[in-house]
Design a protein around this motif. Sequence first.
Motif, mmCIF file in Angstrom:
data_model
loop_
_atom_site.group_PDB
_atom_site.id
_atom_site.type_symbol
_atom_site.label_atom_id
_atom_site.label_comp_id
_atom_site.label_asym_id
_atom_site.label_seq_id
_atom_site.Cartn_x
_atom_site.Cartn_y
_atom_site.Cartn_z
ATOM 1 N N VAL A 137 0.847 -1.203 0.000
ATOM 2 C CA VAL A 137 0.000 0.000 0.000
ATOM 3 C C VAL A 137 0.882 1.252 0.000
ATOM 4 N N LEU A 138 1.928 1.224 0.831
ATOM 5 C CA LEU A 138 2.795 2.409 0.922
ATOM 6 C C LEU A 138 3.497 2.665 -0.407
ATOM 7 N N ARG A 139 3.925 1.579 -1.053
ATOM 8 C CA ARG A 139 4.567 1.745 -2.377
ATOM 9 C C ARG A 139 3.582 2.314 -3.389
ATOM 10 N N GLU A 140 2.347 1.823 -3.335
ATOM 11 C CA GLU A 140 1.332 2.324 -4.285
ATOM 12 C C GLU A 140 1.080 3.820 -4.069
ATOM 13 N N ILE A 141 0.994 4.219 -2.809
ATOM 14 C CA ILE A 141 0.783 5.657 -2.524
ATOM 15 C C ILE A 141 1.975 6.446 -3.058
ATOM 16 N N ALA A 142 3.190 5.946 -2.770
ATOM 17 C CA ALA A 142 4.406 6.642 -3.209
ATOM 18 C C ALA A 142 4.433 6.746 -4.738
ATOM 19 N N TYR A 158 1.711 4.760 16.577
ATOM 20 C CA TYR A 158 1.477 3.352 16.956
ATOM 21 C C TYR A 158 2.449 2.409 16.235
ATOM 22 N N ARG A 159 3.505 2.969 15.657
ATOM 23 C CA ARG A 159 4.395 2.185 14.795
ATOM 24 C C ARG A 159 4.902 0.908 15.464
ATOM 25 N N GLU A 160 5.190 0.991 16.755
ATOM 26 C CA GLU A 160 5.764 -0.188 17.436
ATOM 27 C C GLU A 160 4.693 -1.173 17.871
ATOM 28 N N LEU A 161 3.446 -0.735 17.784
ATOM 29 C CA LEU A 161 2.387 -1.549 18.382
ATOM 30 C C LEU A 161 1.683 -2.374 17.301
ATOM 31 N N THR A 162 2.313 -3.492 16.921
ATOM 32 C CA THR A 162 1.723 -4.355 15.900
ATOM 33 C C THR A 162 1.687 -5.782 16.426
ATOM 34 N N TYR A 163 0.784 -6.577 15.855
ATOM 35 C CA TYR A 163 0.613 -7.946 16.355
ATOM 36 C C TYR A 163 1.122 -8.995 15.373
ATOM 37 N N ALA A 164 1.418 -8.592 14.148
ATOM 38 C CA ALA A 164 1.897 -9.587 13.171
ATOM 39 C C ALA A 164 2.985 -8.933 12.329
ATOM 40 N N GLY A 165 4.180 -8.882 12.850
ATOM 41 C CA GLY A 165 5.291 -8.303 12.093
ATOM 42 C C GLY A 165 5.341 -6.797 12.247
ATOM 43 N N GLU A 166 6.410 -6.214 11.720
ATOM 44 C CA GLU A 166 6.632 -4.768 11.876
ATOM 45 C C GLU A 166 5.710 -3.955 10.986
ATOM 46 N N SER A 167 5.456 -2.742 11.404
ATOM 47 C CA SER A 167 4.742 -1.812 10.550
ATOM 48 C C SER A 167 5.803 -1.020 9.782
ATOM 49 N N PRO A 168 5.808 -1.110 8.440
ATOM 50 C CA PRO A 168 6.847 -0.366 7.718
ATOM 51 C C PRO A 168 6.641 1.136 7.860
ATOM 52 N N SER A 169 7.719 1.900 7.652
ATOM 53 C CA SER A 169 7.599 3.347 7.734
ATOM 54 C C SER A 169 7.585 3.934 6.320
ATOM 55 N N ALA A 170 6.636 4.840 6.100
ATOM 56 C CA ALA A 170 6.454 5.401 4.756
ATOM 57 C C ALA A 170 7.712 6.075 4.231
ATOM 58 N N MET A 171 8.577 6.540 5.155
ATOM 59 C CA MET A 171 9.776 7.244 4.723
ATOM 60 C C MET A 171 10.690 6.360 3.870
ATOM 61 N N SER A 172 10.570 5.052 4.050
ATOM 62 C CA SER A 172 11.392 4.139 3.256
ATOM 63 C C SER A 172 10.975 4.149 1.792
ATOM 64 N N TYR A 184 8.978 6.963 0.117
ATOM 65 C CA TYR A 184 8.655 8.234 -0.550
ATOM 66 C C TYR A 184 9.589 9.329 -0.041
ATOM 67 N N ALA A 185 10.272 9.977 -0.974
ATOM 68 C CA ALA A 185 11.301 10.948 -0.577
ATOM 69 C C ALA A 185 10.722 12.140 0.197
ATOM 70 N N ARG A 186 9.580 12.663 -0.268
ATOM 71 C CA ARG A 186 9.051 13.869 0.394
ATOM 72 C C ARG A 186 8.202 13.503 1.614
ATOM 73 N N THR A 187 8.806 12.740 2.512
ATOM 74 C CA THR A 187 8.055 12.303 3.701
ATOM 75 C C THR A 187 8.493 13.054 4.957
ATOM 76 N N LEU A 188 7.497 13.467 5.741
ATOM 77 C CA LEU A 188 7.757 13.978 7.095
ATOM 78 C C LEU A 188 7.179 12.940 8.055
ATOM 79 N N MET A 189 8.039 12.328 8.836
ATOM 80 C CA MET A 189 7.611 11.293 9.774
ATOM 81 C C MET A 189 7.248 11.971 11.103
ATOM 82 N N CYS A 190 6.036 11.701 11.576
ATOM 83 C CA CYS A 190 5.590 12.285 12.847
ATOM 84 C C CYS A 190 5.485 11.162 13.870
#
Length: 394
Positions: A189-194, A216-230, A232-238
């Motif tokens: 999904v993140l790649r598609e948005i990017a 909630y990035r750390e709070l997942t139950y099945a594997g890591e939640s990827p970060s959009a910054m990986s 899309y270049a114009r990303t501001l991570m909050c």
Amino acid sequence: MLNERNVRLGQVRSAIRELFEYGKKRKAEIGEENVYDFSLGNPSVPAPEEVKRALIDIIENSDPVALHGYTSAQGDYGVRDSIAKGLNARYSLSLDADCLYMTCGAAASVCISLNALINNGDEVITFAPFFPEYRVFAENAGGKLVALPCGEDFKPNVSALKGALNGRTKAVIINSPNNPSGVVYGEGVLREIANTLNEYCAASGGEIYLISDEPYRELTYAGESPSAMSFYARTLMCYSYSKSLSLPGERIGYIAVNPAMENREKVYAAVCGAGRALGYVCAPSLFQKLVARVGDMTADFSVYERNRDMLYEGLKNLGFEVIKPEGAFYLFVKSPEPSAEKFALRAREQEILIVPSDSFGVERYARISYCVSTQTIERSMPAFARLAESYKLR
Ligand code: PLP
């Protein structure tokens, strides 16, 4: 004449806060144990023991004047440097201290980012369901929030995004793991948005930023939640440590500006400028120091996972339609009747406090915050059973 918009904002509480206040009153009337309060996303597990130890150590072994003094407006250099290094190692990024801006939590991170980017009349796209304060923050920055529908799976609808992009679009806000649906946006999904944003910007010459709200990035139950910054270049991570370390009252978080964007220095300057204009400078000094030491740890999330399983299975067995949460500590349940508002009121008759989905931009659902004790979930089940019975679900 006052700023009437702000008067209204101050007078009308959010649906979530309204319910929380009702819950407090009701608990005083009939006893805490008789109210099943699923209103607020307030972590119910304590911060790790290491937080306490690190705080004591910092207090005992730092120069008290420096410790409680102002830091640089954007945060202490050493703290920002250590957070940058941690993110680089985890997501293969190349951040440095001057990509980081320390904030009072994710709310401030999103506000500052919006103020850094928006000119009057710009549009900010988000996907429903979304954190209701996005509208308040975007409008306060002079922008207009455009909420796009998600698919049945509550993942962003990328063709809707394609259709919505236009010359006024300045930013897209995403939030994964999602409040209120509990859905995690995977790499696909993140790649598609990017890709969609990159294609649009390449064709139009536009500059569209992605604000990735990740408390909630750390709070997942099945594997890591990827970060959009990986992706899309114009990303501001909050980010904030409110949920990961169970420190919501301490107000500490950051914005990371992706150095891969071509105008990175200018965007970082705009972040610093927005922080200055809003008065959001020098995030709490003691907690800056703390997160530099233990920010990579998390509280013990096992209670949330247990609660999720119990609630999900319990509600499904009672005949409710529920979305299995992959992250965060919220469960979205479909209202058996068209009005989510009426469903939440009927739940209230059973002393169950849940938030109707309308304020999150979708109809016919309610949010259950299960960051409560497991006993609360257990004790609430007969009340949910009565609610299901009242709708003849089984
Ligand atoms: N963004 C989302 C999606 C949230 O759910 C919250 C809080 O619940 C925030 C931002 C604000 O977080 P903080 O308390 O760190 O400001």
